[in-house]
Design a protein around this motif. Structure first.
Motif, PDB file in Angstrom:
ATOM      1  N   GLN A 144      36.280  96.603  62.668  1.00 37.76           N
ATOM      2  CA  GLN A 144      35.664  95.050  61.400  1.00 37.76           C
ATOM      3  C   GLN A 144      37.099  94.344  60.883  1.00 37.76           C
ATOM      4  OE1 GLN A 144      35.100  98.654  58.087  1.00 37.76           O
ATOM      5  NE2 GLN A 144      34.510  99.398  59.455  1.00 37.76           N
ATOM      6  N   LEU A 145      36.142  93.135  60.578  1.00 38.06           N
ATOM      7  CA  LEU A 145      37.313  92.180  60.509  1.00 38.06           C
ATOM      8  C   LEU A 145      37.664  91.905  59.440  1.00 38.06           C
ATOM      9  CD1 LEU A 145      35.084  89.878  63.144  1.00 38.06           C
ATOM     10  CD2 LEU A 145      37.089  91.367  63.650  1.00 38.06           C
ATOM     11  N   LYS A 202      40.242  84.874  58.068  1.00 40.70           N
ATOM     12  CA  LYS A 202      39.575  84.023  58.659  1.00 40.70           C
ATOM     13  C   LYS A 202      40.157  83.491  59.952  1.00 40.70           C
ATOM     14  CE  LYS A 202      40.002  81.247  55.512  1.00 40.70           C
ATOM     15  NZ  LYS A 202      40.956  82.344  53.788  1.00 40.70           N
ATOM     16  N   THR A 230      31.501  92.028  60.395  1.00 39.27           N
ATOM     17  CA  THR A 230      32.245  90.939  59.860  1.00 39.27           C
ATOM     18  C   THR A 230      32.050  91.601  58.421  1.00 39.27           C
ATOM     19  OG1 THR A 230      30.704  89.811  59.853  1.00 39.27           O
ATOM     20  CG2 THR A 230      31.556  89.383  61.635  1.00 39.27           C
ATOM     21  N   ASN A 281      33.852  86.176  56.168  1.00 38.58           N
ATOM     22  CA  ASN A 281      34.802  85.809  57.139  1.00 38.58           C
ATOM     23  C   ASN A 281      34.509  84.191  57.105  1.00 38.58           C
ATOM     24  OD1 ASN A 281      34.339  88.929  58.982  1.00 38.58           O
ATOM     25  ND2 ASN A 281      36.467  89.209  57.437  1.00 38.58           N
ATOM     26  N   LEU A 328      34.837  82.338  63.049  1.00 39.41           N
ATOM     27  CA  LEU A 328      34.663  83.372  63.804  1.00 39.41           C
ATOM     28  C   LEU A 328      34.536  83.299  65.083  1.00 39.41           C
ATOM     29  CD1 LEU A 328      34.747  86.747  64.851  1.00 39.41           C
ATOM     30  CD2 LEU A 328      33.000  86.943  63.371  1.00 39.41           C
ATOM     31  N   LEU A 348      26.356  91.155  61.519  1.00 40.87           N
ATOM     32  CA  LEU A 348      27.511  89.768  60.873  1.00 40.87           C
ATOM     33  C   LEU A 348      26.737  89.631  59.542  1.00 40.87           C
ATOM     34  CD1 LEU A 348      26.068  86.850  63.462  1.00 40.87           C
ATOM     35  CD2 LEU A 348      29.130  87.725  62.827  1.00 40.87           C
ATOM     36  N   THR A 364      29.330  85.502  56.741  1.00 42.27           N
ATOM     37  CA  THR A 364      30.379  85.602  57.415  1.00 42.27           C
ATOM     38  C   THR A 364      30.221  83.556  57.624  1.00 42.27           C
ATOM     39  OG1 THR A 364      30.887  87.026  58.425  1.00 42.27           O
ATOM     40  CG2 THR A 364      31.054  84.840  59.829  1.00 42.27           C
ATOM     41  N   ALA A 416      30.565  80.867  62.245  1.00 45.07           N
ATOM     42  CA  ALA A 416      30.600  81.824  63.564  1.00 45.07           C
ATOM     43  C   ALA A 416      29.993  81.144  64.479  1.00 45.07           C
ATOM     44  CB  ALA A 416      30.001  83.113  63.004  1.00 45.07           C
ATOM     45  N   ASN A 427      24.976  84.794  55.273  1.00 43.18           N
ATOM     46  CA  ASN A 427      25.609  83.968  56.559  1.00 43.18           C
ATOM     47  C   ASN A 427      24.819  82.269  55.995  1.00 43.18           C
ATOM     48  OD1 ASN A 427      27.369  86.033  58.019  1.00 43.18           O
ATOM     49  ND2 ASN A 427      25.038  86.921  57.397  1.00 43.18           N
TER      50      ASN A 427
END
Length: 771
Positions: A128-129, A148, A173, A176, A179, A197, A200, A203, A245
């Motif tokens: 997990q980011l 990040k 994610t 973020n 990526l 995703l 984010t 990416a 996203n």
């Protein structure tokens, strides 16, 4: 005084010490983002306390080890963690902070294990980011405020294996930025995501493979907003603020035996994922759709190969703003693309926004073994489905194509252009074949009997043979039926279509090669007396053959323009009828150089390097009722056309000198019949030469000509006048060859040689015996 001295020394010493400490601290700070750690499967945790945890075991060792290094890198402010070859069992979630590169070396395999060997409950995700401290402290990320600058990449062959554990995800994610996930083999998902995703920005998912997915609802890559109501995004560190996203690039990946490759099955009201790009991927054997786009804004889905889709559609689109879905290949499915309308008043999804650009993009796709070769666009339940035709790939990749005057374009996007009219439809059909021949590296295009009206230039690539069957006529069209495009001045130009609009991209003899125009029976290229028009323009070409074609009805252009070309043969053709030009100097075949200063060449794709022609053969042709048959009317200093052969031609009824030699080296002009040149003008010539170096002019017959052959020194006037004068160079042997020519009813019975510019009195004379 002594104490004062000692104090001073102490102060100086302390200053030096503090300076050293400050410098050392500065160096450590500067290198904080450069920390690199390398571990192997046998490495133990960096944090030694972890080894004393009750939950630490041989099964959890790899998890705790990697976790300890990620936590250390978080403290350091970032860095790189390199995993050496081997198997790593990951029982629990690894939380990833900012400024981290996780590098998996060749032979690394990360396996999701559910066996901890103790009371620790295994997690349902591998990565997990989110920063470990955010997770630990119970903080929440929103917007794009989370971790990040994260890279999870492989150097070689590395695998993330979810081991068919049910509902387990690979990488999740959330909130973020920046990526990259690259060069990894993802395998064996079971109703879980390989990559989820969420929220984010910026990416890149590149060069990965996704295989062996056992799922009834979960795609390999899910594109979702941070929306709690979905029930699919379950983390305790997100604000669930519905962040979408943005700027996602998914390219050059391979998907095989998955439920769906890339999908947004869920959507949130007016929240749009923006600028999703899905490029150059290979997707095959999906149990549902290949790609699902819901509530996307300005997405691009391009150059993907999608095969064996078991769902109703290859790509399913809903609630999406101006999608561009173009140049993809679809094989073995029902319908390639469906843009679906809303199906009910209570449905939250937006309608698709479809423009002409969207439709053109759809038409550029290709299909094979489809139930329908149409893209479907639903507008609403009251309107019928709009269908956009695409190209059948079974019609492509052939060594030989046949066209008729009724043929439609291979590229169906042309059908949607405002410039596609009854007047341009044949142009667009033929253009589509030229572009296809370029893509496949060449082939043969056969024109069946009929009239083809060509309004605009057809650009011919290398390794192409154009064959015209008996009864074919190519006409120069002078009307496009629209104000969107104007008609061109030429029919064919020998440059590949992809370079035709670029500037200065071809030089020397390095352009297109191995091109032929061959007539079978009676074949006519008709310029229809369009002013300043051309049938064929070649430049920077090599190995070109033109035969058995009747060129007709020129008006102040040229039938064939030849510049900077090598190994050209023009034989057994007819060049008949032209309107008189202003100065009667327009040749049927113009031999020229691509020179900006002489204004004799205007095709922008040339670099205008003044390259001359070499090995040009004009053999057994007929020229009738023209200004001139063959010639040059401007030269480029120091660039001589070499080895021009004009042999066995019949040249009848010219308004000016039949052949104009200018700056040619070692030409051969022999066995030609030249007659009726500029009737009633005793000063016009069968052959006028300037700057010929060692020409061989022999065994020609001149009938009803004022002067058979004349050599004069020459200089460009106006454009190109900067070049020095040119004059002919003949050996005694070459002068003797002139005597082999035969005269019938000529004004003069000798050949004139004038070696001084503008001085024509008292020329050297080579006497010929009239017959």
């Amino acid at each position: 005084m002594k104490n004062i001295g000692k104090i001073s020394i102490y102060i100086i010493a302390l200053s030096i010490l503090f300076s050293i400490l400050y410098l050392k601290n500065d160096v450590l700070t500067a290198s904080a983002n450069q920390w690199t750690y390398t571990i192997s499967p046998s490495t133990t945790p960096l944090n030694k306390k972890m080894k004393k945890y009750k939950t630490y075991s041989s099964q959890t060792q790899n998890y705790y080890t990697i976790r300890s290094y990620l936590e250390k890198l978080e403290v350091n402010g970032g860095g790189k963690l390199i995993l050496k070859k081997g198997n790593y069992k990951i029982t629990n979630t690894l939380y990833v902070p900012s400024n981290i590169t996780i590098q998996l070396n060749d032979g690394v395999k990360l396996e999701k294990s559910m066996e901890t060997g103790n009371s620790l409950k295994a997690s349902k995700s591998m990565f997990q980011l989110v920063a470990p401290n955010i997770k630990k402290n119970g903080d929440l990320n929103d917007g794009y405020s989370g971790s990040k600058n994260i890279k999870i990449i492989s150097k070689g062959k590395a695998t993330i294996d979810l081991k068919n554990n049910k509902n387990v995800n690979g990488i999740i994610t959330g909130h973020n930025q920046n990526l990259t996930i690259k060069n990894i083999q993802f395998k064996n998902a079971n109703n879980g995501y390989f990559i989820q995703l969420v929220a984010t920005q910026n990416a890149k998912i590149q060069n990965n493979t996704f295989t062996n997915e056992n799922s009834t609802s979960k795609p390999s890559i899910s594109i979702e907003a941070a929306d709690f109501s979905y029930g699919t995004y379950k983390v305790d560190w997100s604000m669930y603020d519905e962040t979408p996203n943005s700027q996602i690039v998914i390219e050059k990946n391979k998907f095989d035996q998955v439920f769906e490759a890339i999908s947004s099955n869920q959507f949130t009201g007016d929240i749009f994922h923006s600028k999703v790009k899905i490029l150059d991927n290979t997707i095959k054997n999906t149990t549902s759709y290949a790609i699902v786009a819901k509530n996307w804004k300005l997405p691009t889905i391009e150059n993907n190969k999608i095969q064996s889709v078991n769902g109703d559609y290859g790509i399913f689109v809903k609630g999406t703003y101006k999608p561009i879905i173009q140049h993809n290949q679809f094989v073995k499915m029902n319908i390639a693309v469906m843009l679906a309308a809303q199906t009910g008043l209570n449905e939250a999804a937006n309608s698709n926004t479809v423009t002409l650009g969207t439709k053109k993009a759809l038409a550029s796709n290709e299909g094979k073994d489809l139930r329908e070769y149409f893209m479907h666009i639903e507008h609403d339940s009251a309107e019928p489905v709009e269908k956009i035709e695409i190209t059948d790939m079974n019609d492509l990749g052939k060594k030989e194509y046949k066209v008729t005057p009724e043929s439609s374009p291979l590229n169906k996007e042309f059908l949607l252009r405002a410039s596609y009219t009854p007047q341009t439809k044949q142009y667009y059909a033929l253009r589509s074949y030229m572009e296809q021949l370029e893509k496949q590296g060449g082939g043969k295009l056969i024109f069946t009997k009929g009239v083809y009206t060509v309004s605009n230039v057809l650009y011919v690539p290398s390794n192409v043979s154009l064959v015209f069957e008996d009864g074919t006529e190519i006409q120069k069209g002078d009307d496009t039926g629209t104000t969107v495009i104007n008609p061109s001045s030429s029919i064919f130009q020998l440059i590949r279509p992809s370079l035709s609009k670029k500037e200065r991209v071809v030089s020397g003899h390095g352009g297109e090669k191995n091109i032929s125009f061959v007539g079978k029976g009676k074949v006519v290229f008709n310029l229809n007396y369009k002013l300043s028009s051309f049938a064929i323009i070649m430049g920077h070409n090599k190995n070109v053959h033109i035969s058995n074609i009747e060129f007709r009805n020129m008006n102040a252009g040229h039938f064939i323009e030849i510049d900077a070309s090598e190994d050209v043969t023009i034989e057994n053709n007819k060049f008949i009828d032209s309107q008189p030009s202003d100065r009667n100097i327009k040749e049927a075949i113009n031999v020229d150089t691509p020179d900006k200063t002489t204004l004799g060449w205007s095709s922008k794709w040339s670099n205008f390097d003044c390259t001359a022609n070499n090995r040009l053969n004009i053999i057994n042709n007929e020229f009738r009722n023209l200004d001139r048959a063959v010639g040059t009317h401007k030269y480029s200093g120091g660039h001589l056309h070499t080895n021009v052969i004009i042999r066995g031609n019949t040249i009848d009824t010219m308004r000016n000198d039949a052949i104009r030699v200018m700056n040619w080296k070692t030409p051969i002009i022999e066995n030609n019949a030249i007659r009726n040149v500029a009737i009633n003008n005793p000063k016009k010539r069968g052959i006028l030469s300037s700057g010929a170096i060692h020409p061989k002019i022999r065994n020609n017959t001149f009938t009803n000509v004022g002067r058979a052959v004349q050599f004069i020194a020459w200089k460009n006037s106006g454009p190109g006048e900067q070049y020095d004068e040119i004059k002919d160079v003949l050996s005694n042997e070459e002068k003797d060859l002139l005597k082999t020519n035969q005269l019938f009813n000529t004004t003069e019975s000798f050949i004139r040689i004038s070696s001084v510019y503008l001085q024509y009195r008292e020329p050297e004379k080579i006497t010929l015996k009239p017959f």
